[in-house]
Write a protein that holds these residues in place. Structure first.
Motif, PDB file in Angstrom:
ATOM      1  N   UNK A  37     -35.123 -47.731  27.422  1.00  0.00           N
ATOM      2  CA  UNK A  37     -34.562 -46.512  28.012  1.00  0.00           C
ATOM      3  C   UNK A  37     -34.229 -45.468  26.946  1.00  0.00           C
ATOM      4  N   UNK A  38     -34.528 -44.226  27.286  1.00  0.00           N
ATOM      5  CA  UNK A  38     -34.118 -43.135  26.406  1.00  0.00           C
ATOM      6  C   UNK A  38     -32.666 -42.769  26.724  1.00  0.00           C
ATOM      7  N   UNK A  39     -32.157 -41.730  26.115  1.00  0.00           N
ATOM      8  CA  UNK A  39     -30.754 -41.355  26.330  1.00  0.00           C
ATOM      9  C   UNK A  39     -30.459 -40.911  27.761  1.00  0.00           C
ATOM     10  N   UNK A  40     -31.498 -40.603  28.526  1.00  0.00           N
ATOM     11  CA  UNK A  40     -31.323 -40.228  29.930  1.00  0.00           C
ATOM     12  C   UNK A  40     -31.511 -41.424  30.868  1.00  0.00           C
ATOM     13  N   UNK A  41     -31.716 -42.612  30.300  1.00  0.00           N
ATOM     14  CA  UNK A  41     -31.895 -43.809  31.113  1.00  0.00           C
ATOM     15  C   UNK A  41     -33.291 -43.967  31.672  1.00  0.00           C
ATOM     16  N   UNK A  42     -34.234 -43.257  31.096  1.00  0.00           N
ATOM     17  CA  UNK A  42     -35.599 -43.302  31.596  1.00  0.00           C
ATOM     18  C   UNK A  42     -36.494 -44.117  30.687  1.00  0.00           C
ATOM     19  N   UNK A  43     -37.380 -44.863  31.316  1.00  0.00           N
ATOM     20  CA  UNK A  43     -38.461 -45.535  30.594  1.00  0.00           C
ATOM     21  C   UNK A  43     -39.583 -45.760  31.597  1.00  0.00           C
ATOM     22  N   UNK A  44     -40.777 -45.904  31.112  1.00  0.00           N
ATOM     23  CA  UNK A  44     -41.928 -45.980  31.999  1.00  0.00           C
ATOM     24  C   UNK A  44     -42.858 -47.150  31.666  1.00  0.00           C
ATOM     25  N   UNK A  45     -42.333 -48.335  31.410  1.00  0.00           N
ATOM     26  CA  UNK A  45     -43.248 -49.441  31.122  1.00  0.00           C
ATOM     27  C   UNK A  45     -43.961 -49.893  32.402  1.00  0.00           C
ATOM     28  N   UNK A  46     -45.178 -50.311  32.266  1.00  0.00           N
ATOM     29  CA  UNK A  46     -45.893 -50.875  33.411  1.00  0.00           C
ATOM     30  C   UNK A  46     -45.369 -52.280  33.679  1.00  0.00           C
ATOM     31  N   UNK A  47     -45.652 -52.773  34.859  1.00  0.00           N
ATOM     32  CA  UNK A  47     -45.286 -54.161  35.153  1.00  0.00           C
ATOM     33  C   UNK A  47     -45.974 -55.103  34.169  1.00  0.00           C
ATOM     34  N   UNK A  77     -35.955 -48.729  39.957  1.00  0.00           N
ATOM     35  CA  UNK A  77     -37.204 -47.981  39.803  1.00  0.00           C
ATOM     36  C   UNK A  77     -36.932 -46.501  39.571  1.00  0.00           C
ATOM     37  N   UNK A  78     -35.860 -45.992  40.155  1.00  0.00           N
ATOM     38  CA  UNK A  78     -35.512 -44.597  39.904  1.00  0.00           C
ATOM     39  C   UNK A  78     -34.752 -44.458  38.589  1.00  0.00           C
ATOM     40  N   UNK A  79     -33.829 -45.388  38.332  1.00  0.00           N
ATOM     41  CA  UNK A  79     -33.014 -45.317  37.118  1.00  0.00           C
ATOM     42  C   UNK A  79     -33.862 -45.433  35.861  1.00  0.00           C
ATOM     43  N   UNK A  80     -34.763 -46.428  35.842  1.00  0.00           N
ATOM     44  CA  UNK A  80     -35.560 -46.665  34.653  1.00  0.00           C
ATOM     45  C   UNK A  80     -37.003 -46.186  34.808  1.00  0.00           C
TER      46      UNK A  80
END
Length: 82
Positions: A37-47, A77-80
């Motif tokens: 997660x970045x500082x905004x709580x986002x990350x986009x790893x695939x399953x 799913x929305x948070x990360x």
């Protein structure tokens, strides 16, 4: 003397480490997301990426994400962004 600060992404990892998941693989998945997660709580790893990192199957990752969503009543799913 410099002031010690903690980045928000470090806080996500700390919070995940101390979360009570009741399931070891679910906690590992949560830690994996928090670590990315970045500082905004986002990350986009695939399953596939999460499964590879956690040494498990994509179907197991899906099941653990659903378990975490139910336990926390939060939409991971929305948070990360997974």
């Amino acid at each position: 003397m410099t002031e010690k600060t903690t980045s928000r992404s470090s806080q996500y990892l700390f919070d995940a480490f101390h979360a009570k998941c009741g399931d070891a693989l679910a906690k590992l998945v949560l830690l994996n997301l928090a670590n990315r997660a970045n500082d905004d709580g986002e990350c986009w790893p695939s399953l596939a990426r999460i499964a590879q990192d956690c040494e498990t199957s994509e179907s197991s990752v899906k099941r653990k994400l659903l378990l975490l969503e139910k336990q926390t009543r939060a939409n991971l799913r929305e948070t990360f962004q997974v």
